[in-house]
Scaffold this motif. Sequence first.
Motif, PDB file in Angstrom:
ATOM      1  N   THR A 134       0.841  -1.195   0.000  1.00 20.08           N
ATOM      2  CA  THR A 134       0.000   0.000   0.000  1.00 20.08           C
ATOM      3  C   THR A 134       0.879   1.248   0.000  1.00 20.08           C
ATOM      4  OG1 THR A 134      -0.147   0.003   2.418  1.00 20.08           O
ATOM      5  CG2 THR A 134      -1.852  -1.185   1.211  1.00 20.08           C
ATOM      6  N   PRO A 135       0.327   2.406  -0.391  1.00 13.48           N
ATOM      7  CA  PRO A 135       1.137   3.627  -0.429  1.00 13.48           C
ATOM      8  C   PRO A 135       1.645   4.023   0.954  1.00 13.48           C
ATOM      9  CG  PRO A 135      -0.914   3.893  -1.672  1.00 13.48           C
ATOM     10  CD  PRO A 135      -1.038   2.615  -0.917  1.00 13.48           C
ATOM     11  N   LYS A 136       2.742   4.729   0.976  1.00 11.25           N
ATOM     12  CA  LYS A 136       3.285   5.243   2.224  1.00 11.25           C
ATOM     13  C   LYS A 136       2.295   6.236   2.823  1.00 11.25           C
ATOM     14  CE  LYS A 136       7.272   7.783   4.070  1.00 11.25           C
ATOM     15  NZ  LYS A 136       8.557   8.436   3.727  1.00 11.25           N
ATOM     16  N   ARG A 166      -2.558   9.918   7.238  1.00 11.75           N
ATOM     17  CA  ARG A 166      -3.658   9.275   6.522  1.00 11.75           C
ATOM     18  C   ARG A 166      -3.065   8.184   5.632  1.00 11.75           C
ATOM     19  NH1 ARG A 166      -8.728  10.954   4.942  1.00 11.75           N
ATOM     20  NH2 ARG A 166      -8.919  11.508   7.138  1.00 11.75           N
ATOM     21  N   ALA A 167      -3.680   7.000   5.685  1.00  9.72           N
ATOM     22  CA  ALA A 167      -3.200   5.853   4.895  1.00  9.72           C
ATOM     23  C   ALA A 167      -4.377   5.227   4.152  1.00  9.72           C
ATOM     24  CB  ALA A 167      -2.513   4.834   5.805  1.00  9.72           C
ATOM     25  N   MET A 168      -4.088   4.176   3.371  1.00 12.01           N
ATOM     26  CA  MET A 168      -5.115   3.563   2.534  1.00 12.01           C
ATOM     27  C   MET A 168      -4.877   2.062   2.468  1.00 12.01           C
ATOM     28  SD  MET A 168      -6.151   4.656  -1.368  1.00 12.01           S
ATOM     29  CE  MET A 168      -4.519   4.274  -2.009  1.00 12.01           C
ATOM     30  N   ASP A 169      -5.966   1.291   2.536  1.00 10.14           N
ATOM     31  CA  ASP A 169      -5.816  -0.160   2.442  1.00 10.14           C
ATOM     32  C   ASP A 169      -5.830  -0.593   0.969  1.00 10.14           C
ATOM     33  OD1 ASP A 169      -8.461  -0.395   1.521  1.00 10.14           O
ATOM     34  OD2 ASP A 169      -9.258  -1.053   3.447  1.00 10.14           O
ATOM     35  N   PRO A 170      -5.627  -1.890   0.666  1.00  9.27           N
ATOM     36  CA  PRO A 170      -5.524  -2.336  -0.731  1.00  9.27           C
ATOM     37  C   PRO A 170      -6.762  -2.058  -1.583  1.00  9.27           C
ATOM     38  CG  PRO A 170      -4.580  -3.989   0.719  1.00  9.27           C
ATOM     39  CD  PRO A 170      -5.251  -2.976   1.598  1.00  9.27           C
TER      40      PRO A 170
END
Length: 294
Positions: free
Chosen positions: A250-252, A266-270
């Motif tokens: 996933t993105p950093k 802030r992050a993001m799942d697949p």
Amino acid sequence: MQQPEGTNAPAQHGTEGGNRDDARAIRALWAEMARGWAAGDAALFAASFAEDCDFTTVRGDKPPGRTGIAAGHDALFHGPYAGTVLDARVVAVRFLRPDLATVEAESTVTAPDGRPLTTTHALAVVERTAEGHWLISAFHNMIPAPRPARQDPDSKDSTVDEPTAARPRLRHLAIVARDPEKLAEFYSSVFAMELFHRDPDGSCFLSDGYLSLALIKHQLDGDTPVGFNHFGFHIEDTAATTEALVAAGTPKPAERFTNRPFAEYRAMDPEGNWFDLSEHGFGGPRPPSGSTGS
């Protein structure tokens, strides 16, 4: 502010009962702050503080003395807290010496329409000057965190205690709402959630003592859909969590350049679902360093 007559009498140490005149003079400092706030007069607000006052805001900032306190509050009075009112309440005065005391105080900032925006708790040190005036020499302000609900240790359902392992913990949910106030009233009345903060834009933040719920005000000219928006994890180590996310493809995580104080990244799942990461947690928010505030 002139010292009331009678303050030359020896004061008893301990609670304010032994020195009522000095206690009244000390309480008047908070009344003066409230008058300055209501008038939007930062200089009047700051007049209760010593020139070299050691002041700590709820955000952990330390403005330089009375001048810095005045500058920071002037920005508030002409910005997010324009037109608001401060209800300042002295909870307790304890005399350490006849010329030195500690003060516990609570304050509530109220919007022009009467809605309470936020409540803070402060611990202060006050000193009587050589001229006989009382001034605040140290002031530490904070937003109390909601207390976790206590459960019977013999109950089979008492497994909600904090985990001992450094496992990321799901602690935050966010909903974009057309009417955050009405929705907050629903969750408060039906599920006994505690409203612990309001943003000037009307967004409301509640807690059940374990998980926080953000009801974000929907902007009519925006394209963000109403409803579930994101969730958040309370983590121990941002670097380690970032490494694990990148390893999972996933993105950093991205730093949140926002005026919302409840998460740093802030992050993001697949599958593209957004979530927040915070080391300081969601129950007792600390806005980003560098912001101004009480």
